[in-house]
Motif scaffolding. Structure first.
Motif, PDB file in Angstrom:
ATOM      1  N   VAL A   1      42.047  44.351  20.961  1.00 26.34           N
ATOM      2  CA  VAL A   1      41.999  45.706  20.416  1.00 26.34           C
ATOM      3  C   VAL A   1      41.577  45.638  18.950  1.00 26.34           C
ATOM      4  O   VAL A   1      42.237  44.963  18.159  1.00 26.34           O
ATOM      5  CB  VAL A   1      43.369  46.397  20.489  1.00 26.34           C
ATOM      6  N   ILE A   2      40.452  46.317  18.633  1.00 31.82           N
ATOM      7  CA  ILE A   2      40.039  46.411  17.229  1.00 31.82           C
ATOM      8  C   ILE A   2      40.404  47.802  16.727  1.00 31.82           C
ATOM      9  O   ILE A   2      40.077  48.800  17.373  1.00 31.82           O
ATOM     10  CB  ILE A   2      38.520  46.187  17.087  1.00 31.82           C
ATOM     11  N   THR A   3      41.135  47.838  15.651  1.00 28.28           N
ATOM     12  CA  THR A   3      41.528  49.131  15.085  1.00 28.28           C
ATOM     13  C   THR A   3      40.811  49.336  13.751  1.00 28.28           C
ATOM     14  O   THR A   3      40.965  48.536  12.829  1.00 28.28           O
ATOM     15  CB  THR A   3      43.044  49.180  14.867  1.00 28.28           C
ATOM     16  N   LEU A   4      39.977  50.374  13.695  1.00 29.13           N
ATOM     17  CA  LEU A   4      39.231  50.684  12.471  1.00 29.13           C
ATOM     18  C   LEU A   4      39.877  51.892  11.802  1.00 29.13           C
ATOM     19  O   LEU A   4      39.908  52.976  12.378  1.00 29.13           O
ATOM     20  CB  LEU A   4      37.767  51.018  12.781  1.00 29.13           C
ATOM     21  N   GLY A   5      40.383  51.675  10.589  1.00 25.38           N
ATOM     22  CA  GLY A   5      40.954  52.803   9.860  1.00 25.38           C
ATOM     23  C   GLY A   5      39.848  53.542   9.109  1.00 25.38           C
ATOM     24  O   GLY A   5      39.061  52.927   8.388  1.00 25.38           O
ATOM     25  N   MET A   6      39.753  54.847   9.308  1.00 27.29           N
ATOM     26  CA  MET A   6      38.748  55.650   8.599  1.00 27.29           C
ATOM     27  C   MET A   6      39.240  57.086   8.524  1.00 27.29           C
ATOM     28  O   MET A   6      40.132  57.480   9.259  1.00 27.29           O
ATOM     29  CB  MET A   6      37.388  55.555   9.297  1.00 27.29           C
ATOM     30  N   SER A   7      38.625  57.864   7.659  1.00 25.11           N
ATOM     31  CA  SER A   7      39.128  59.233   7.484  1.00 25.11           C
ATOM     32  C   SER A   7      38.844  60.045   8.749  1.00 25.11           C
ATOM     33  O   SER A   7      37.839  59.849   9.429  1.00 25.11           O
ATOM     34  CB  SER A   7      38.500  59.887   6.263  1.00 25.11           C
ATOM     35  N   GLY A   8      39.746  60.958   9.079  1.00 24.14           N
ATOM     36  CA  GLY A   8      39.768  61.663  10.351  1.00 24.14           C
ATOM     37  C   GLY A   8      38.467  62.357  10.723  1.00 24.14           C
ATOM     38  O   GLY A   8      38.056  62.329  11.885  1.00 24.14           O
ATOM     39  N   GLU A   9      37.781  62.950   9.724  1.00 22.26           N
ATOM     40  CA  GLU A   9      36.589  63.744  10.086  1.00 22.26           C
ATOM     41  C   GLU A   9      35.399  62.879  10.499  1.00 22.26           C
ATOM     42  O   GLU A   9      34.431  63.356  11.054  1.00 22.26           O
ATOM     43  CB  GLU A   9      36.201  64.693   8.931  1.00 22.26           C
ATOM     44  N   LEU A  10      35.515  61.550  10.246  1.00 22.94           N
ATOM     45  CA  LEU A  10      34.403  60.667  10.603  1.00 22.94           C
ATOM     46  C   LEU A  10      34.565  60.037  11.992  1.00 22.94           C
ATOM     47  O   LEU A  10      33.676  59.349  12.470  1.00 22.94           O
ATOM     48  CB  LEU A  10      34.264  59.550   9.561  1.00 22.94           C
ATOM     49  N   LEU A  11      35.722  60.311  12.624  1.00 23.01           N
ATOM     50  CA  LEU A  11      36.011  59.617  13.877  1.00 23.01           C
ATOM     51  C   LEU A  11      34.959  59.886  14.955  1.00 23.01           C
ATOM     52  O   LEU A  11      34.517  58.983  15.653  1.00 23.01           O
ATOM     53  CB  LEU A  11      37.401  60.016  14.399  1.00 23.01           C
TER      54      LEU A  11
ATOM     55  N   PHE B   1      29.357  46.004  24.666  1.00 23.03           N
ATOM     56  CA  PHE B   1      30.619  45.250  24.573  1.00 23.03           C
ATOM     57  C   PHE B   1      31.855  46.139  24.554  1.00 23.03           C
ATOM     58  O   PHE B   1      32.974  45.670  24.620  1.00 23.03           O
ATOM     59  CB  PHE B   1      30.618  44.338  23.332  1.00 23.03           C
ATOM     60  N   VAL B   2      31.667  47.432  24.476  1.00 25.91           N
ATOM     61  CA  VAL B   2      32.823  48.321  24.352  1.00 25.91           C
ATOM     62  C   VAL B   2      33.350  48.700  25.740  1.00 25.91           C
ATOM     63  O   VAL B   2      32.599  49.101  26.609  1.00 25.91           O
ATOM     64  CB  VAL B   2      32.437  49.599  23.585  1.00 25.91           C
ATOM     65  N   ARG B   3      34.651  48.518  25.925  1.00 28.84           N
ATOM     66  CA  ARG B   3      35.259  48.919  27.202  1.00 28.84           C
ATOM     67  C   ARG B   3      35.819  50.335  27.129  1.00 28.84           C
ATOM     68  O   ARG B   3      35.602  51.150  28.014  1.00 28.84           O
ATOM     69  CB  ARG B   3      36.410  47.980  27.557  1.00 28.84           C
ATOM     70  N   GLU B   4      36.601  50.570  26.094  1.00 30.58           N
ATOM     71  CA  GLU B   4      37.213  51.892  25.937  1.00 30.58           C
ATOM     72  C   GLU B   4      37.322  52.194  24.454  1.00 30.58           C
ATOM     73  O   GLU B   4      37.445  51.286  23.655  1.00 30.58           O
ATOM     74  CB  GLU B   4      38.636  51.907  26.498  1.00 30.58           C
ATOM     75  N   ILE B   5      37.300  53.488  24.126  1.00 30.75           N
ATOM     76  CA  ILE B   5      37.559  53.892  22.738  1.00 30.75           C
ATOM     77  C   ILE B   5      38.641  54.968  22.742  1.00 30.75           C
ATOM     78  O   ILE B   5      38.612  55.880  23.567  1.00 30.75           O
ATOM     79  CB  ILE B   5      36.295  54.472  22.073  1.00 30.75           C
ATOM     80  N   HIS B   6      39.628  54.799  21.878  1.00 25.90           N
ATOM     81  CA  HIS B   6      40.667  55.823  21.738  1.00 25.90           C
ATOM     82  C   HIS B   6      40.722  56.296  20.306  1.00 25.90           C
ATOM     83  O   HIS B   6      40.506  55.531  19.375  1.00 25.90           O
ATOM     84  CB  HIS B   6      42.034  55.265  22.122  1.00 25.90           C
ATOM     85  N   HIS B   7      41.013  57.609  20.132  1.00 27.84           N
ATOM     86  CA  HIS B   7      41.193  58.169  18.791  1.00 27.84           C
ATOM     87  C   HIS B   7      42.656  58.106  18.408  1.00 27.84           C
ATOM     88  O   HIS B   7      43.523  58.398  19.222  1.00 27.84           O
ATOM     89  CB  HIS B   7      40.770  59.648  18.772  1.00 27.84           C
ATOM     90  N   ARG B   8      42.916  57.709  17.198  1.00 28.88           N
ATOM     91  CA  ARG B   8      44.236  57.882  16.607  1.00 28.88           C
ATOM     92  C   ARG B   8      44.086  58.875  15.477  1.00 28.88           C
ATOM     93  O   ARG B   8      42.971  59.365  15.231  1.00 28.88           O
ATOM     94  CB  ARG B   8      44.757  56.555  16.059  1.00 28.88           C
ATOM     95  N   ASP B   9      45.156  59.157  14.724  1.00 21.49           N
ATOM     96  CA  ASP B   9      45.071  60.147  13.642  1.00 21.49           C
ATOM     97  C   ASP B   9      43.901  59.859  12.701  1.00 21.49           C
ATOM     98  O   ASP B   9      43.015  60.681  12.522  1.00 21.49           O
ATOM     99  CB  ASP B   9      46.368  60.161  12.818  1.00 21.49           C
ATOM    100  N   ASP B  10      43.930  58.688  12.115  1.00 19.83           N
ATOM    101  CA  ASP B  10      42.795  58.353  11.260  1.00 19.83           C
ATOM    102  C   ASP B  10      42.349  56.919  11.540  1.00 19.83           C
ATOM    103  O   ASP B  10      42.206  56.099  10.637  1.00 19.83           O
ATOM    104  CB  ASP B  10      43.126  58.539   9.780  1.00 19.83           C
ATOM    105  N   ALA B  11      42.187  56.650  12.825  1.00 24.12           N
ATOM    106  CA  ALA B  11      41.707  55.318  13.206  1.00 24.12           C
ATOM    107  C   ALA B  11      41.049  55.384  14.574  1.00 24.12           C
ATOM    108  O   ALA B  11      41.367  56.244  15.386  1.00 24.12           O
ATOM    109  CB  ALA B  11      42.873  54.332  13.253  1.00 24.12           C
ATOM    110  N   LEU B  12      40.112  54.463  14.814  1.00 23.24           N
ATOM    111  CA  LEU B  12      39.514  54.297  16.131  1.00 23.24           C
ATOM    112  C   LEU B  12      40.063  53.017  16.737  1.00 23.24           C
ATOM    113  O   LEU B  12      40.107  51.978  16.072  1.00 23.24           O
ATOM    114  CB  LEU B  12      37.989  54.155  16.008  1.00 23.24           C
ATOM    115  N   GLN B  13      40.480  53.103  18.004  1.00 22.76           N
ATOM    116  CA  GLN B  13      40.910  51.880  18.698  1.00 22.76           C
ATOM    117  C   GLN B  13      39.859  51.527  19.717  1.00 22.76           C
ATOM    118  O   GLN B  13      39.553  52.310  20.620  1.00 22.76           O
ATOM    119  CB  GLN B  13      42.238  52.111  19.389  1.00 22.76           C
TER     120      GLN B  13
END
Ligand SMILES: Nc1ncnc2c1ncn2[C@@H]1O[C@H](COP(=O)(O)OP(=O)(O)O)[C@@H](O)[C@H]1O
Ligand SMILES: [Mg+2]
Lengths: 318, 252
Positions: free
Chosen positions: A234-244, A256-268
């Protein structure tokens, strides 16, 4: 002889009165010469029972096995000559000294007195037992006793050593010490087959392992491949919410991407090989001019593997 | 065969060394018979009924020795229970040593320790006035060794079969006490009511005690002596075969 252990449909059913316990249910496994191979599983999974069958202590209810080059059913005496076995309970005589125990063990394997004494002295040095070897075993600490047990199992230089829960109940320092001893044995050419219910032990010590539950092997492989086949990284990228959303668009069509999930201000991002993919992702985000604030790469643990296979956590069931 | 002898000697020496290092049990096993000897001996001459005057000790001592052989050996299996617990037995079972040697190494140690205890007790009885036939005394030692062997083997077998302290002690109590009471160990069964006498005829220990008394009295050719030896030789062989078999099978 590159296979040390090979089993086919090995089973063990205990009958006591009306109750039957299917302790081992069709175990297929192969252990290569020179490996440290582990059985990982919760209490009652059937690890000890399997090991005791392979060590000629229990007749299987079904199936066959070759151990150290000999057929378990037909040539148990030859199997015994080539294996060492250290039970969970140990097995040294508590009222005698460590040295006496070692010498007797050597003589049980047919050495004469002088040879057995010499071998006992060698092992005493190798396992650093000099300070306590001439005291009675009942005075030993847990770690000292376990080293003693290991020496008993090694007296006849077996090609294959069985260790049942070698570090259960030991304090961390004694555990690490024992791991080192096991690695040394392995470096000297011994094939080691061990059982454990400790995740870190399986991870740190074993080249390959089988995860066992309810008498069956539910998964097998190197610790790394087991983890990979299950959850991926799992790679977690922290970034500001509006850029998700923009970030997701950049990644969505990457192979290479299997799944992408949104967090508050991060992409998993769930991927196969996190360490290889991460530089790619950084480059993609760079060229899209999307700023990344933090990066984290998480590996799945063996517990995740166990969870995926059985629906339970090993930490809880052990 | 010579391999088994070598291994038996190895295990015998090992077990003997353990006993000598901590001889609590053998000493403990002597206390009760010595007390019996000291307390009962003075009473014997006043009994009259059934026992010729002056020969009380000749009648009493063989029974006492049989009792000691039975009791001390009955608890031998405790060692097996401990060895199942601490893994000693399992460790030995993965070595190439023969099961026969493993068992003989224990039994021969037990017998030797027991004969030593018998010698002490007989020495005490001689001081108090025991007057045995010398050849009969030698024969008595042989029979006591056999009895000790039988019961010791059964005790090891029982421990392997039940694997549990409570069941072990309960079973022993269930058998040992009635066998002892119904064998005329301390006093001749001729003093007992007829029904008990009939029951005790079926008890091998009755015959052992009777045979022991004949031996001490110098009547070693009596059929009772042959019967006792025959019985215990057969019992020992049966027991030994049984236990060797269970040693081959599972442990803990
Ligand atoms: N001698 C036995 N008799 C009956 N059941 C047994 C015996 N030995 C083990 N079992 C049962 O077999 C199952 C597997 O036990 P074991 O192999 O000791 O598990 P593990 O070593 O993985 O903790 C358990 O349910 C256990 O209770
Ligand atoms: Mg176990």
């Amino acid at each position: 002889m590159s296979l040390m252990i090979e089993t086919k449909a090995l089973t063990k059913t205990f009958k006591s009165g009306k109750q039957t316990v299917e302790a081992v249910r069709g175990v297929e496994l192969s252990v290569q010469q020179g490996e440290i191979y582990g059985f990982l599983g919760p209490n009652g999974a059937g690890k000890s029972t399997t090991m005791r069958m392979l060590a000629t202590l229990l007749p299987p209810s079904g199936g066959t096995a070759r151990v150290a080059g000999h057929d378990l059913g037909r040539e148990p005496a030859l199997v015994r000559k080539n294996i060492g076995y250290v039970a969970q309970a140990g097995g040294s005589e508590p009222v005698m000294t460590g040295r006496e125990n070692l010498i007797l063990q050597g003589r049980l394997f047919g050495m004469d007195k002088a040879t057995a004494a010499k071998r006992a002295a060698e092992l005493t040095d190798a396992l650093e037992m000099g300070s306590f070897i001439d005291r009675t075993v009942k005075t030993y600490s847990g770690g000292q006793r376990r080293r003693m047990d290991l020496a008993l199992g090694m007296i006849h230089r077996p090609a294959l050593l069985f260790l049942d829960e070698p570090t259960t109940g030991l304090d961390p320092q004694s555990r690490y010490h024992l791991w080192d001893e096991i690695r040394k044995l392995h470096a000297a050419g011994t094939t080691v087959f061990l059982t454990t219910h400790y995740l870190d032990e399986a991870d740190a010590l074993c080249h390959r392992l089988a995860i066992m539950d309810h008498g069956k092997i539910v998964s097998e492989g190197t610790p790394a491949s087991l983890k990979q086949q299950v959850a991926g990284d799992v790679i977690t990228l922290g970034m500001s919410g509006e850029l998700l959303m923009k970030g997701e668009t950049v990644l969505r069509n990457q192979p290479f991407v299997r799944e992408i999930h949104h967090r508050d201000d991060a992409l998993q991002i769930y991927v196969e090989r996190g360490e290889e993919v991460l530089p790619n992702i950084m480059r993609l985000f760079d060229s899209a001019a999307l700023p990344i604030q933090t990066v984290a790469l998480a590996r799945p643990s063996l517990d995740d593997v166990f969870m995926r296979m059985t629906g339970r956590s090993l930490r809880e069931s052990a | 065969m010579s391999q088994i002898l070598k291994e038996t000697r190895l295990m015998f020496n090992w077990n003997m060394r353990m006993t000598l290092r901590n001889p609590v049990w053998p000493i403990f096993g002597l206390i009760q018979p010595i007390l019996y000897l000291l307390l009962f001996a003075p009473l014997l001459d006043n009994l009259g009924n059934g026992i010729p005057k002056g020969e009380g000790l000749n009648v009493f001592t063989p029974g006492l020795l049989v009792m000691m052989g039975m009791f001390n050996a009955a608890f031998a299996g405790i060692y097996i229970l401990e060895s199942l617990q601490n893994g000693v037995l399992e460790r030995m079972r993965v070595t190439p040593i023969s099961r026969t040697a493993l068992l003989l190494g224990l039994l021969l140690r037990d017998v030797l320790v027991f004969l030593f205890e018998c010698a002490i007790l007989i020495a005490g009885a001689l001081l108090l006035g025991l007057d045995p036939d010398p050849f009969g005394l030698v024969l008595l030692f042989a029979m006591l060794a056999l009895i000790n062997l039988t019961i010791g083997t059964l005790s090891y077998g029982l421990a392997l079969a039940v694997r549990n302290q409570d069941a072990f002690f309960q079973t022993i109590q269930f058998f040992v006490v009635p066998l002892q009471l119904l064998s005329g160990i301390l006093l001749p069964m001729s003093l007992a009511p007829r029904i008990l006498r009939n029951i005790s005829e079926a008890n091998p220990f009755t015959h052992a005690v009777e045979a022991g008394r004949y031996m001490v009295a110098g009547n070693s050719g009596d059929s009772e002596v042959f019967l006792a030896f025959g019985l215990f030789i057969v019992l020992t062989l049966l027991a030994f075969n049984w236990v060797r078999g269970s040693l081959h099978k599972a442990a803990a």
